[in-house]
Design a protein around this motif. Structure first.
Motif, PDB file in Angstrom:
ATOM      1  N   VAL A 120       0.849  -1.191   0.000  1.00  0.00           N
ATOM      2  CA  VAL A 120       0.000   0.000   0.000  1.00  0.00           C
ATOM      3  C   VAL A 120       0.883   1.239   0.000  1.00  0.00           C
ATOM      4  CG1 VAL A 120      -1.659   1.366   1.335  1.00  0.00           C
ATOM      5  CG2 VAL A 120      -1.976  -1.103   1.105  1.00  0.00           C
ATOM      6  N   ARG A 121       0.672   2.108  -0.948  1.00  0.00           N
ATOM      7  CA  ARG A 121       1.439   3.345  -1.022  1.00  0.00           C
ATOM      8  C   ARG A 121       0.995   4.286   0.098  1.00  0.00           C
ATOM      9  NH1 ARG A 121       0.733   7.891  -5.745  1.00  0.00           N
ATOM     10  NH2 ARG A 121       2.250   9.419  -4.967  1.00  0.00           N
ATOM     11  N   THR A 122       1.963   4.854   0.794  1.00  0.00           N
ATOM     12  CA  THR A 122       1.662   5.827   1.839  1.00  0.00           C
ATOM     13  C   THR A 122       2.500   7.076   1.605  1.00  0.00           C
ATOM     14  OG1 THR A 122       3.335   4.947   3.350  1.00  0.00           O
ATOM     15  CG2 THR A 122       1.096   4.045   3.546  1.00  0.00           C
ATOM     16  N   VAL A 123       2.033   8.176   2.193  1.00  0.00           N
ATOM     17  CA  VAL A 123       2.766   9.431   2.094  1.00  0.00           C
ATOM     18  C   VAL A 123       2.799  10.071   3.466  1.00  0.00           C
ATOM     19  CG1 VAL A 123       0.660  10.654   1.392  1.00  0.00           C
ATOM     20  CG2 VAL A 123       2.889  11.681   0.960  1.00  0.00           C
ATOM     21  N   ARG A 124       3.960  10.536   3.864  1.00  0.00           N
ATOM     22  CA  ARG A 124       4.132  11.167   5.171  1.00  0.00           C
ATOM     23  C   ARG A 124       3.930  12.672   5.030  1.00  0.00           C
ATOM     24  NH1 ARG A 124       8.601   8.773   8.959  1.00  0.00           N
ATOM     25  NH2 ARG A 124       7.009   7.153   8.754  1.00  0.00           N
ATOM     26  N   VAL A 125       2.961  13.193   5.768  1.00  0.00           N
ATOM     27  CA  VAL A 125       2.568  14.591   5.634  1.00  0.00           C
ATOM     28  C   VAL A 125       2.753  15.293   6.967  1.00  0.00           C
ATOM     29  CG1 VAL A 125       0.655  16.159   5.126  1.00  0.00           C
ATOM     30  CG2 VAL A 125       0.896  14.027   3.835  1.00  0.00           C
ATOM     31  N   PRO A 126       3.470  16.418   6.997  1.00  0.00           N
ATOM     32  CA  PRO A 126       3.576  17.179   8.243  1.00  0.00           C
ATOM     33  C   PRO A 126       2.242  17.806   8.593  1.00  0.00           C
ATOM     34  CG  PRO A 126       4.589  18.381   6.434  1.00  0.00           C
ATOM     35  CD  PRO A 126       4.233  17.026   5.895  1.00  0.00           C
ATOM     36  N   THR A 127       1.938  17.896   9.879  1.00  0.00           N
ATOM     37  CA  THR A 127       0.672  18.477  10.323  1.00  0.00           C
ATOM     38  C   THR A 127       0.904  19.888  10.822  1.00  0.00           C
ATOM     39  OG1 THR A 127       0.934  17.639  12.563  1.00  0.00           O
ATOM     40  CG2 THR A 127      -0.204  16.221  10.986  1.00  0.00           C
ATOM     41  N   THR A 128      -0.175  20.651  10.846  1.00  0.00           N
ATOM     42  CA  THR A 128      -0.067  22.042  11.290  1.00  0.00           C
ATOM     43  C   THR A 128      -0.200  22.176  12.795  1.00  0.00           C
ATOM     44  OG1 THR A 128      -2.443  22.306  10.890  1.00  0.00           O
ATOM     45  CG2 THR A 128      -0.947  22.936   9.119  1.00  0.00           C
ATOM     46  N   GLY A 129      -0.615  21.107  13.452  1.00  0.00           N
ATOM     47  CA  GLY A 129      -0.751  21.158  14.904  1.00  0.00           C
ATOM     48  C   GLY A 129      -0.641  19.776  15.491  1.00  0.00           C
ATOM     49  N   SER A 130      -0.045  19.661  16.670  1.00  0.00           N
ATOM     50  CA  SER A 130       0.184  18.346  17.251  1.00  0.00           C
ATOM     51  C   SER A 130      -1.101  17.630  17.617  1.00  0.00           C
ATOM     52  CB  SER A 130       1.063  18.490  18.508  1.00  0.00           C
ATOM     53  OG  SER A 130       0.427  19.325  19.467  1.00  0.00           O
ATOM     54  N   ARG A 131      -2.214  18.379  17.777  1.00  0.00           N
ATOM     55  CA  ARG A 131      -3.469  17.757  18.182  1.00  0.00           C
ATOM     56  C   ARG A 131      -3.946  16.747  17.142  1.00  0.00           C
ATOM     57  NH1 ARG A 131      -8.077  21.695  20.311  1.00  0.00           N
ATOM     58  NH2 ARG A 131      -6.388  22.022  21.809  1.00  0.00           N
ATOM     59  N   SER A 132      -3.658  17.016  15.854  1.00  0.00           N
ATOM     60  CA  SER A 132      -4.110  16.105  14.805  1.00  0.00           C
ATOM     61  C   SER A 132      -3.057  15.075  14.427  1.00  0.00           C
ATOM     62  CB  SER A 132      -4.510  16.906  13.557  1.00  0.00           C
ATOM     63  OG  SER A 132      -3.382  17.598  13.048  1.00  0.00           O
ATOM     64  N   ALA A 133      -1.854  15.218  14.984  1.00  0.00           N
ATOM     65  CA  ALA A 133      -0.784  14.303  14.630  1.00  0.00           C
ATOM     66  C   ALA A 133      -0.903  13.011  15.425  1.00  0.00           C
ATOM     67  CB  ALA A 133       0.576  14.952  14.891  1.00  0.00           C
ATOM     68  N   GLU A 134      -0.622  11.919  14.746  1.00  0.00           N
ATOM     69  CA  GLU A 134      -0.670  10.629  15.413  1.00  0.00           C
ATOM     70  C   GLU A 134       0.721  10.036  15.577  1.00  0.00           C
ATOM     71  OE1 GLU A 134      -3.627   7.989  13.861  1.00  0.00           O
ATOM     72  OE2 GLU A 134      -4.978   9.627  13.398  1.00  0.00           O
ATOM     73  N   ARG A 135       1.726  10.726  15.067  1.00  0.00           N
ATOM     74  CA  ARG A 135       3.102  10.302  15.247  1.00  0.00           C
ATOM     75  C   ARG A 135       3.817  11.323  16.119  1.00  0.00           C
ATOM     76  NH1 ARG A 135       5.960   7.208  11.796  1.00  0.00           N
ATOM     77  NH2 ARG A 135       7.588   8.787  11.838  1.00  0.00           N
ATOM     78  N   LYS A 136       4.820  10.883  16.854  1.00  0.00           N
ATOM     79  CA  LYS A 136       5.523  11.768  17.773  1.00  0.00           C
ATOM     80  C   LYS A 136       6.268  12.882  17.058  1.00  0.00           C
ATOM     81  CE  LYS A 136       6.079   8.303  21.426  1.00  0.00           C
ATOM     82  NZ  LYS A 136       7.034   7.536  22.258  1.00  0.00           N
ATOM     83  N   ASP A 137       6.633  12.652  15.788  1.00  0.00           N
ATOM     84  CA  ASP A 137       7.378  13.680  15.063  1.00  0.00           C
ATOM     85  C   ASP A 137       6.453  14.689  14.384  1.00  0.00           C
ATOM     86  OD1 ASP A 137       6.326  12.148  13.044  1.00  0.00           O
ATOM     87  OD2 ASP A 137       8.236  11.731  12.044  1.00  0.00           O
ATOM     88  N   GLY A 138       5.136  14.659  14.702  1.00  0.00           N
ATOM     89  CA  GLY A 138       4.216  15.648  14.146  1.00  0.00           C
ATOM     90  C   GLY A 138       3.858  15.413  12.703  1.00  0.00           C
ATOM     91  N   THR A 139       3.877  14.167  12.266  1.00  0.00           N
ATOM     92  CA  THR A 139       3.498  13.852  10.892  1.00  0.00           C
ATOM     93  C   THR A 139       2.398  12.788  10.895  1.00  0.00           C
ATOM     94  OG1 THR A 139       5.169  12.107  10.670  1.00  0.00           O
ATOM     95  CG2 THR A 139       5.813  14.357  10.027  1.00  0.00           C
ATOM     96  N   LEU A 140       1.779  12.632   9.753  1.00  0.00           N
ATOM     97  CA  LEU A 140       0.780  11.593   9.538  1.00  0.00           C
ATOM     98  C   LEU A 140       1.164  10.779   8.314  1.00  0.00           C
ATOM     99  CD1 LEU A 140      -2.384  13.800  10.077  1.00  0.00           C
ATOM    100  CD2 LEU A 140      -1.798  11.837  11.486  1.00  0.00           C
ATOM    101  N   ASP A 141       0.983   9.480   8.391  1.00  0.00           N
ATOM    102  CA  ASP A 141       1.238   8.602   7.248  1.00  0.00           C
ATOM    103  C   ASP A 141      -0.100   8.202   6.626  1.00  0.00           C
ATOM    104  OD1 ASP A 141       3.960   8.674   7.529  1.00  0.00           O
ATOM    105  OD2 ASP A 141       4.086   6.839   8.706  1.00  0.00           O
ATOM    106  N   PHE A 142      -0.478   8.899   5.575  1.00  0.00           N
ATOM    107  CA  PHE A 142      -1.733   8.632   4.897  1.00  0.00           C
ATOM    108  C   PHE A 142      -1.563   7.549   3.832  1.00  0.00           C
ATOM    109  CE2 PHE A 142      -2.372  13.033   6.237  1.00  0.00           C
ATOM    110  CZ  PHE A 142      -3.714  13.071   6.584  1.00  0.00           C
TER     111      PHE A 142
END
Length: 301
Positions: free
Chosen positions: A84-106
């Motif tokens: 499955v192809r995924t892309v790591r996207v930085p988030t604008t706020g930690s509240r929506s981030a699910e990774r400790k580095d402030g990114t999401l892997d969609f």
């Protein structure tokens, strides 16, 4: 294994998937099963995948059917297949981030196997951003804008169609071509491809400009204000879904409503009919959408 908990191993474009619970009813009001949901996504895939390609996907899942609890999912879940192809996207706020580095892997849905895998997880709704992912795996600027026409009771789809024609004119003044899509819920979405990519803050400003112009010109029918108390009997033009972190239901996605409605592209003639006749246009189920695509092709392309 309990009755109805059948498990099948199937080959989807060279990928082996374990499909479970085909007989589970996901839409109790219509008796629509998980197997029928999988069948819909398989049949609509040649049309839908074009519009999902290169877009990060947020899912809403209903593991026990639409009558039960649902949950949003942004990150690719544990156990996501390696293909499955995924892309790591930085988030604008930690509240929506699910990774400790402030990114999401969609996940990115580029093929039938990925679409089937998500449907098997009861990811009924697929929501996407107005930007695509570049070859380097990073988000690009927005390639389209969307205006969400959301009616405040007692206004409904009839009033949305009236306002949609006004939005179309505003888009045309800016040399943009609007494409209407029934939301599968209460209203309409209007998309327009941008001649050049814009940063999300600029595409958001463009959509907001259109909404506020129409609010000024038709204050009894249109509002661009998010305050819910001011939406009654008006059509709210939600311009905010163009923000880089926001998503909109993807064209041809199912909705988690009482019936298996779909975010269904329609023609401007149908919108005009809906503006004239309160019963001229209605939300469509997956069976109706499959029939329309067979007869009319892809009205969103």
């Amino acid at each position: 294994m309990a009755a109805g908990d059948e498990e099948l191993r199937v080959d989807v474009e060279g990928r082996t998937l374990v499909i479970k619970n085909l007989a589970k009813v996901l839409y109790p009001r219509t008796g629509t099963t998980k197997g029928e949901v999988l069948d819909y996504y398989a049949r609509i895939a040649p049309t839908m995948l074009v519009h999902l390609r290169d877009r990060a996907v947020t899912r809403i899942r209903w593991p026990h059917g639409v009558q039960d609890m649902s949950f949003f999912e942004k990150n690719a879940p544990a156990g996501t297949p390696s293909w499955v192809r995924t892309v790591r996207v930085p988030t604008t706020g930690s509240r929506s981030a699910e990774r400790k580095d402030g990114t999401l892997d969609f996940p990115v849905v580029d093929d039938l196997a990925t679409l089937t895998w998500l449907a098997n997880l009861a990811a009924i709704e697929l929501h996407v951003h107005q930007w695509r992912v570049g070859r380097n795996g990073r988000p690009r600027n927005a390639d389209r804008i969307v205006v969400d026409l959301d009616p405040g009771e007692p206004a409904g789809l009839h009033e949305c169609c009236q306002v949609a024609l006004l939005v179309r004119d505003k888009l045309e003044e800016r040399d943009l071509v609007g494409r209407p899509v029934l939301s599968g819920s209460k209203g309409l979405h209007l998309y327009a491809t941008l001649p050049g990519r814009l940063p999300p803050e600029e595409s958001t400003a463009l959509a907001k400009e259109i909404a506020e112009e129409l609010q000024a010109e038709h204050p009894r029918l249109v509002t661009a204000t998010m305050t819910k108390a001011r939406r009654r009997d008006k059509v709210f033009l939600d311009w905010s879904q163009n923000a880089g972190s926001k998503t909109t239901i993807a064209p041809y996605s199912l909705r988690g409503r009482e019936r298996p409605y779909v975010a269904a592209p329609v023609s401007w003639d149908e919108v005009a009919e809906g503006a004239e006749d309160p019963l001229g246009l209605e939300q469509m189920t997956f069976g109706e959408v499959l029939d329309r695509v067979e007869r009319l092709g892809d009205l969103f392309s």
